[in-house]
Design a protein around this motif. Structure first.
Motif, PDB file in Angstrom:
ATOM      1  N   PHE A   1      16.793 -22.966  53.985  1.00  0.00           N
ATOM      2  CA  PHE A   1      16.904 -23.971  52.931  1.00  0.00           C
ATOM      3  C   PHE A   1      17.639 -23.305  51.767  1.00  0.00           C
ATOM      4  CE2 PHE A   1      13.220 -25.288  55.370  1.00  0.00           C
ATOM      5  CZ  PHE A   1      13.353 -26.659  55.454  1.00  0.00           C
ATOM      6  N   GLY A   2      18.922 -23.133  51.896  1.00  0.00           N
ATOM      7  CA  GLY A   2      19.601 -22.203  51.018  1.00  0.00           C
ATOM      8  C   GLY A   2      20.329 -22.779  49.838  1.00  0.00           C
ATOM      9  N   ARG A   3      20.251 -24.082  49.603  1.00  0.00           N
ATOM     10  CA  ARG A   3      21.022 -24.635  48.490  1.00  0.00           C
ATOM     11  C   ARG A   3      20.222 -24.533  47.193  1.00  0.00           C
ATOM     12  NH1 ARG A   3      25.889 -25.171  46.417  1.00  0.00           N
ATOM     13  NH2 ARG A   3      25.689 -26.480  44.567  1.00  0.00           N
ATOM     14  N   ASN A   4      20.493 -23.491  46.405  1.00  0.00           N
ATOM     15  CA  ASN A   4      19.891 -23.327  45.085  1.00  0.00           C
ATOM     16  C   ASN A   4      18.369 -23.413  45.123  1.00  0.00           C
ATOM     17  OD1 ASN A   4      22.438 -23.043  44.034  1.00  0.00           O
ATOM     18  ND2 ASN A   4      22.616 -25.159  43.378  1.00  0.00           N
ATOM     19  N   SER A   5      17.749 -22.478  45.804  1.00  0.00           N
ATOM     20  CA  SER A   5      16.295 -22.487  45.962  1.00  0.00           C
ATOM     21  C   SER A   5      15.696 -21.185  45.464  1.00  0.00           C
ATOM     22  CB  SER A   5      15.919 -22.699  47.443  1.00  0.00           C
ATOM     23  OG  SER A   5      16.331 -23.964  47.891  1.00  0.00           O
ATOM     24  N   THR A   6      15.788 -20.925  44.156  1.00  0.00           N
ATOM     25  CA  THR A   6      15.142 -19.726  43.625  1.00  0.00           C
ATOM     26  C   THR A   6      13.637 -19.913  43.537  1.00  0.00           C
ATOM     27  OG1 THR A   6      15.765 -20.558  41.437  1.00  0.00           O
ATOM     28  CG2 THR A   6      17.079 -18.762  42.352  1.00  0.00           C
TER      29      THR A   6
ATOM     30  N   GLU B   1      33.883 -23.025  27.012  1.00  0.00           N
ATOM     31  CA  GLU B   1      34.800 -22.137  27.717  1.00  0.00           C
ATOM     32  C   GLU B   1      34.108 -20.934  28.344  1.00  0.00           C
ATOM     33  OE1 GLU B   1      38.978 -22.867  25.280  1.00  0.00           O
ATOM     34  OE2 GLU B   1      37.652 -21.198  24.696  1.00  0.00           O
ATOM     35  N   THR B   2      32.839 -20.697  27.998  1.00  0.00           N
ATOM     36  CA  THR B   2      32.096 -19.567  28.548  1.00  0.00           C
ATOM     37  C   THR B   2      31.092 -20.071  29.578  1.00  0.00           C
ATOM     38  OG1 THR B   2      32.281 -18.441  26.419  1.00  0.00           O
ATOM     39  CG2 THR B   2      30.704 -17.552  28.006  1.00  0.00           C
ATOM     40  N   PRO B   3      31.400 -20.038  30.859  1.00  0.00           N
ATOM     41  CA  PRO B   3      30.441 -20.500  31.868  1.00  0.00           C
ATOM     42  C   PRO B   3      29.210 -19.592  31.897  1.00  0.00           C
ATOM     43  CG  PRO B   3      32.661 -20.224  32.792  1.00  0.00           C
ATOM     44  CD  PRO B   3      32.646 -19.539  31.470  1.00  0.00           C
ATOM     45  N   PHE B   4      28.119 -20.147  32.346  1.00  0.00           N
ATOM     46  CA  PHE B   4      26.970 -19.293  32.642  1.00  0.00           C
ATOM     47  C   PHE B   4      27.056 -18.860  34.107  1.00  0.00           C
ATOM     48  CE2 PHE B   4      25.664 -23.736  33.029  1.00  0.00           C
ATOM     49  CZ  PHE B   4      25.066 -23.791  34.272  1.00  0.00           C
ATOM     50  N   ASP B   5      26.630 -17.641  34.371  1.00  0.00           N
ATOM     51  CA  ASP B   5      26.730 -17.075  35.709  1.00  0.00           C
ATOM     52  C   ASP B   5      25.525 -17.452  36.561  1.00  0.00           C
ATOM     53  OD1 ASP B   5      29.223 -15.850  35.467  1.00  0.00           O
ATOM     54  OD2 ASP B   5      28.344 -14.105  34.456  1.00  0.00           O
ATOM     55  N   GLU B   6      25.613 -17.076  37.834  1.00  0.00           N
ATOM     56  CA  GLU B   6      24.501 -17.351  38.744  1.00  0.00           C
ATOM     57  C   GLU B   6      23.264 -16.533  38.348  1.00  0.00           C
ATOM     58  OE1 GLU B   6      26.705 -13.900  40.688  1.00  0.00           O
ATOM     59  OE2 GLU B   6      27.219 -15.726  39.599  1.00  0.00           O
ATOM     60  N   GLU B   7      22.111 -17.035  38.739  1.00  0.00           N
ATOM     61  CA  GLU B   7      20.872 -16.270  38.600  1.00  0.00           C
ATOM     62  C   GLU B   7      20.372 -15.925  39.992  1.00  0.00           C
ATOM     63  OE1 GLU B   7      18.045 -18.828  36.599  1.00  0.00           O
ATOM     64  OE2 GLU B   7      17.411 -19.742  38.477  1.00  0.00           O
ATOM     65  N   GLU B   8      19.598 -14.834  40.091  1.00  0.00           N
ATOM     66  CA  GLU B   8      19.051 -14.396  41.371  1.00  0.00           C
ATOM     67  C   GLU B   8      17.576 -14.056  41.215  1.00  0.00           C
ATOM     68  OE1 GLU B   8      21.816 -12.161  44.246  1.00  0.00           O
ATOM     69  OE2 GLU B   8      22.377 -11.412  42.268  1.00  0.00           O
ATOM     70  N   LEU B   9      16.852 -14.281  42.275  1.00  0.00           N
ATOM     71  CA  LEU B   9      15.435 -13.930  42.302  1.00  0.00           C
ATOM     72  C   LEU B   9      15.170 -13.104  43.553  1.00  0.00           C
ATOM     73  CD1 LEU B   9      12.468 -16.100  41.267  1.00  0.00           C
ATOM     74  CD2 LEU B   9      12.347 -14.924  43.462  1.00  0.00           C
ATOM     75  N   PHE B  10      14.509 -11.951  43.370  1.00  0.00           N
ATOM     76  CA  PHE B  10      14.169 -11.048  44.464  1.00  0.00           C
ATOM     77  C   PHE B  10      12.654 -11.062  44.613  1.00  0.00           C
ATOM     78  CE2 PHE B  10      18.036  -9.772  42.388  1.00  0.00           C
ATOM     79  CZ  PHE B  10      18.915  -9.523  43.429  1.00  0.00           C
TER      80      PHE B  10
ATOM     81  N   THR C   1      15.451 -13.316  48.957  1.00  0.00           N
ATOM     82  CA  THR C   1      16.202 -13.525  47.725  1.00  0.00           C
ATOM     83  C   THR C   1      16.599 -14.993  47.624  1.00  0.00           C
ATOM     84  OG1 THR C   1      18.406 -13.112  48.649  1.00  0.00           O
ATOM     85  CG2 THR C   1      17.126 -11.196  47.937  1.00  0.00           C
ATOM     86  N   GLY C   2      16.809 -15.429  46.391  1.00  0.00           N
ATOM     87  CA  GLY C   2      17.271 -16.781  46.135  1.00  0.00           C
ATOM     88  C   GLY C   2      18.365 -16.758  45.094  1.00  0.00           C
ATOM     89  N   TYR C   3      19.149 -17.834  45.069  1.00  0.00           N
ATOM     90  CA  TYR C   3      20.358 -17.864  44.239  1.00  0.00           C
ATOM     91  C   TYR C   3      20.518 -19.255  43.653  1.00  0.00           C
ATOM     92  CZ  TYR C   3      25.441 -19.036  44.136  1.00  0.00           C
ATOM     93  OH  TYR C   3      26.683 -19.512  43.851  1.00  0.00           O
ATOM     94  N   ASN C   4      20.880 -19.317  42.387  1.00  0.00           N
ATOM     95  CA  ASN C   4      21.237 -20.575  41.751  1.00  0.00           C
ATOM     96  C   ASN C   4      22.631 -20.412  41.153  1.00  0.00           C
ATOM     97  OD1 ASN C   4      19.767 -23.225  41.188  1.00  0.00           O
ATOM     98  ND2 ASN C   4      20.708 -22.797  39.220  1.00  0.00           N
ATOM     99  N   SER C   5      23.529 -21.287  41.529  1.00  0.00           N
ATOM    100  CA  SER C   5      24.936 -21.139  41.170  1.00  0.00           C
ATOM    101  C   SER C   5      25.157 -21.196  39.663  1.00  0.00           C
ATOM    102  CB  SER C   5      25.756 -22.240  41.839  1.00  0.00           C
ATOM    103  OG  SER C   5      27.102 -22.187  41.424  1.00  0.00           O
TER     104      SER C   5
ATOM    105  N   LEU D   1       0.086 -13.069  48.016  1.00  0.00           N
ATOM    106  CA  LEU D   1       0.365 -12.290  46.813  1.00  0.00           C
ATOM    107  C   LEU D   1       1.881 -12.190  46.689  1.00  0.00           C
ATOM    108  CD1 LEU D   1      -2.143  -9.309  47.160  1.00  0.00           C
ATOM    109  CD2 LEU D   1      -2.056 -10.862  45.200  1.00  0.00           C
ATOM    110  N   PHE D   2       2.403 -12.406  45.485  1.00  0.00           N
ATOM    111  CA  PHE D   2       3.852 -12.349  45.341  1.00  0.00           C
ATOM    112  C   PHE D   2       4.243 -11.602  44.068  1.00  0.00           C
ATOM    113  CE2 PHE D   2       2.504 -16.259  43.283  1.00  0.00           C
ATOM    114  CZ  PHE D   2       3.212 -16.261  42.089  1.00  0.00           C
ATOM    115  N   TYR D   3       5.409 -10.995  44.131  1.00  0.00           N
ATOM    116  CA  TYR D   3       6.007 -10.298  43.002  1.00  0.00           C
ATOM    117  C   TYR D   3       7.478 -10.678  42.976  1.00  0.00           C
ATOM    118  CZ  TYR D   3       7.687  -6.482  40.017  1.00  0.00           C
ATOM    119  OH  TYR D   3       8.269  -5.751  39.010  1.00  0.00           O
ATOM    120  N   ASN D   4       7.911 -11.321  41.900  1.00  0.00           N
ATOM    121  CA  ASN D   4       9.288 -11.794  41.802  1.00  0.00           C
ATOM    122  C   ASN D   4      10.024 -11.069  40.687  1.00  0.00           C
ATOM    123  OD1 ASN D   4       8.786 -13.642  43.824  1.00  0.00           O
ATOM    124  ND2 ASN D   4       8.449 -15.359  42.436  1.00  0.00           N
ATOM    125  N   ASP D   5      11.143 -10.481  41.031  1.00  0.00           N
ATOM    126  CA  ASP D   5      12.043  -9.866  40.064  1.00  0.00           C
ATOM    127  C   ASP D   5      13.160 -10.880  39.800  1.00  0.00           C
ATOM    128  OD1 ASP D   5      13.622  -8.281  38.506  1.00  0.00           O
ATOM    129  OD2 ASP D   5      14.205  -6.891  40.089  1.00  0.00           O
TER     130      ASP D   5
END
Length: 815
Positions: free
Chosen positions: A152-157, A586-595, A568-572, A616-620
């Motif tokens: 389920f990989g579409r922007n699922s942090t 003019e300044t886009p925001f970059d992707e975010e990532e969760l580990f 890992t998860g990614y949001n565009s 139990l979970f630990y998210n960076d």
């Protein structure tokens, strides 16, 4: 046979799945004297597996559970899954915000992707707009917690909601539902399963719902019923089976929703401005004149829910959603090829939303010539919003090496076009407008009296934009600052996930996904100085990411196993649709990532009478996309920046126990410790970015939450069965903004729902009747559902959850 034996780990055949689902729909009493929890089938791995065999933190609601809880839309399940919060957004009946483990987004702009994904029959719903709707023929709902970056990989942090509907059976059947409740609640639904004709089966469903709302508006000529809804929906499902190995499913669905959103209640008019660095005295009630004094007078007790309003700027919201979904599955032993196509068109909007709490008047120099006239504190409009979404997905799902290897390989393609027009009308204290050519005009009109010891101090407010060409004025002379923005997104992804069983007790799952997102956006914002839509700004950029998953799964007995997962998860990235400066656009925001690191337990005890699942979970969490509110002479806007890094960690427990014959206990608990390690904000004193993590709080992240449900199924009568259920849902207090939360945060709350059902009433040889009486929020708890602090506009407010509702449901089925 071992707990992780290959016969249970493999994909269920259609016959086995049907038998499992049939068994899952039986209440414990239907099992005679055998006291055992049901098996539950889930599709959390894009194939059918048993819940207890699936190494994912997932909460599943099957057909019978949905009926027992009286679930008709997705927001009903928010408090029943650990660390999960699902609510409607302010000024909308149809926009949904999903937070899982503290990860989510409350931004309503169509250019912003949600951080938790919503899937309907395997199709990604790209926006929260239109995601709240009454789904006819709901078969199951699964809440997947933690990043779903591969399958389920579409922007699922944060996680994913996976919703499945009932498919045509090919046998004649009818289901009729009627629902009545207080505040004018009425709902009628019908589902017709038609006999199979040749290779074709069909199912037709529809529903209509009306709700008068729980608050009243006394403004003459205004919308009277606040929080009201009128919803009509239908769907046509076709199944074509040309051979034993090929299945073609087509679904057409249509939803029309109209209603007046929950009213916005002012909770404070501020005495200072806090920007995360300094707290500057600014007595809005004094300096803002009559407008802010009236707003402050409407506050009353800010912790009590208001049910009577006088709102001059509220209109009906409308939503129209059309969907087409085609799914083709071709079984070629030992693998299946599946193709999923979807096209969804969504249109939505409203004439005006009133976010100042009342019908306000004030002296206005440029609109009223210094006379007191009706004046908006803050009104906004979405006169047009549209989403056109098309997705294509190809999957190969199979097994090898005598079922020791199970794999999924896929390709996903996504195209979305959005457009939204969001003009605003608002007022500011005159003090904010001084320092220019208008100073003398305000002084001459008597707005700036001499204050002993302070000199001339301007008091009063000014509606913006000004009704004539000047810096910050609206060149179209319509009294509104116009935001018009849009975007085209093209994305593709290739992914693979495989599970290999080293032994009957030990297996390893590995997954990988590559995603590429291309965006082209535009912005027209008159507050930046544009005078024509032809002058709109444009921007384009590309983001890509590789997401991973690795899970080790070990069964240490026939009824218990542990798993460890790294994922890992990614949001565009994207563009700031609400930008109030050219540099912000003019300044886009970059992707975010969760580990994410997760350790889980799935277990059944006492001859399967007790089920205990825990995680139990630990998210960076890195490069977090944060919407930083900006308000001023350009209106109320926000800028998304990669402001933060954070650590989210916690515990989740789900317990189900058959205490005695007929008595079932269900309990969930979620603990969440979420803190910013870094939160970058611009210090206005130095014009430098600084870390203010020590004064921030992660929003929408209650530390403790949980639910307790008790259901008792009485011994069946000769003509039916009686069931009673009560659910208690608790949520700790939480904030709605990282640092502007002094006036609008939510306190802890406890909601009690109860339901009594008389079911399995035989009507003829094939008819079955269920009658249920229910109450939601039985204690009439008053709680804040959402909050907004408007920063330098000078006030804050909340929407409140529904008061006590009650009613009766009648369901008749013939098969």
């Amino acid at each position: 046979m071992s707990y992780l034996g290959r016969s249970t780990r493999s994909t269920l055949t259609p016959l086995a799945a049907a038998l499992a689902l049939a068994g899952a729909s039986q209440a414990p009493a239907a099992l005679g004297q055998e006291l055992m929890l049901e098996e539950i089938v889930v599709t959390a791995q894009r194939r059918q597996t048993m819940l207890q065999d699936t190494p994912i933190a997932v909460t599943a609601f099957n057909t019978e559970k949905i009926a027992d809880l009286g679930i008709y839309d997705i927001t009903d399940i928010g408090g029943l899954a650990p660390n999960t919060n699902i609510q409607k957004q302010p000024s909308s009946n149809s926009n949904m915000s999903i937070y899982i483990r503290g990860v989510g987004s409350g931004e309503t702009s169509l250019m912003v992707d949600p951080k938790t994904s919503f899937y309907l029959d395997g199709v990604y719903m790209s926006k929260t707009v239109g995601a709240v709707f009454d789904i006819v023929d709901l078969e199951s709902v699964e809440v997947l917690r933690g990043p779903q970056g591969t399958l389920f990989g579409r922007n699922s942090t944060g996680g994913a909601l996976n919703v499945t509907t009932v498919k045509p059976t090919g046998e004649f059947g009818v289901k009729l539902e009627g629902n009545l409740g207080n505040d004018g609640y009425q709902r009628t639904a019908v589902s017709l399963d038609l006999p199979k004709i040749g290779m074709m089966s069909a199912k037709i469903s529809g529903m209509t719902m009306d709700y008068d709302g729980w608050a009243e508006n006394d403004f003459p000529g205004g919308e009277r019923d606040l929080g009201s809804e009128n919803n009509d929906a239908y769907r046509i499902a076709l199944r074509f089976e040309p051979t034993d190995s090929i299945t073609v499913d087509y679904v057409y669905d249509r939803t029309n929703n109209a209603g007046v959103p929950t009213p916005f209640q002012i909770s404070a008019v501020k005495n200072s401005i806090y920007n995360g660095f300094t707290d500057t005295p600014f007595p809005y009630t004094f300096l803002g004149g009559e407008l802010y004094q009236q707003m402050a007078a409407s506050v009353g007790d800010p912790d009590e829910r208001r049910e009577d309003y006088t709102l001059d700027g509220v209109t009906e919201e409308w939503l129209d959603v059309t969907g087409n979904t085609l799914t083709v599955a071709w079984e070629l032993d030992p693998f299946t090829i599946k193709y999923i196509f979807a096209n969804r068109d969504t249109s939505s909007g409203y004439g005006s939303t009133d976010l100042d709490g009342g019908a306000l008047t004030a002296r206005d120099l440029f609109y009223g010539g210094g006379m007191e006239i009706p004046t908006p504190g803050f009104h906004a409009t979405i006169d047009e919003g549209s989403i056109e979404l098309t997705t294509n997905e190809v999957q190969i799902i199979g097994d090898a090496f005598d079922d020791r290897l199970q794999y999924t390989v896929g390709y996903y393609q996504y195209r979305e076009e959005i457009y939204q027009s969001n003009p605003q009308t608002f007022s500011l204290p005159i003090q904010f407008l001084l320092g220019g050519a208008l100073d003398a005009a305000y002084a001459a009109a008597g707005y700036c009296p001499e204050i002993p010891g302070a000199g001339p101090v301007c008091q009063g407010s000014q509606r913006l934009p000004l009704p004539f060409p000047s810096p910050g004025a609206d060149p179209n002379l319509n009294g509104q600052v116009d935001f018009i923005y849009g975007q085209t997104t093209e994305s593709w992804a290739a992914y693979s996930q495989a599970t290999f069983s080293f032994t009957d007790n030990l297996d390893l799952t590995a997954g990988i996904r590559y995603t590429e997102d291309d965006r082209d956006g535009f912005l027209f914002n008159e507050s930046i100085g544009q005078t024509s839509f032809d002058e709109r700004f444009t921007n384009s950029d590309t983001w890509d990411n590789i997401s991973y998953l690795l899970t080790l799964n070990y069964a240490f007995s026939d009824n218990a196993r542990v798993y460890g997962t790294y994922s890992t998860g990614y949001n565009s990235g994207g563009f700031n649709s609400r930008a109030s400066t050219l540099s912000s656009w003019e300044t886009p925001f970059d992707e975010e990532e969760l580990f994410s690191y997760e350790l889980g337990l799935k277990s059944d005890w006492f001859d399967s009478r007790v089920r205990l699942n825990a995680a139990l979970f630990y998210n960076d969490y890195q490069d977090i996309q944060v919407a930083q509110f900006e308000a001023g002479s350009g209106g109320a806007s926000s800028r998304i920046v990669n402001a933060g890094e954070a650590t989210y960690q916690g515990l989740e427990i789900e317990l189900t126990a058959l205490i005695t014959q007929g008595l079932m206990l269900e309990a969930t608990y979620g603990y969440l410790d979420a803190e910013f390690d870094e939160y970058l904000a611009r210090n206005p004193a130095t014009d430098m970015e600084e870390n203010i993590a020590d004064v921030t709080t992660v929003s929408r992240a209650p530390e403790n939450s949980g639910s307790l449900g008790l259901q008792y199924d009485f011994d069946p009568f000769s003509w039916g069965a009686l069931s009673a259920r009560v659910d208690v849902v608790y949520t700790d207090g939480f904030t709605f903004h990282p640092f502007q939360y002094q006036f609008d945060s939510a306190d802890d709350r406890t909601l009690v729902n109860a339901r009594v059902s008389l079911k399995d009433i035989a009507l003829g040889d094939k008819g079955n009747l269920r009658i249920a009486g229910w109450v939601k929020n039985a204690t009439d708890e008053e709680y804040r559902e959402w909050g907004i602090d408007f920063g330098t506009l000078g006030f804050a407010g909340n929407t409140y959850g529904r008061p006590r509702t009650y009613g009766v449901d009648v369901v008749y089925e013939f098969r």
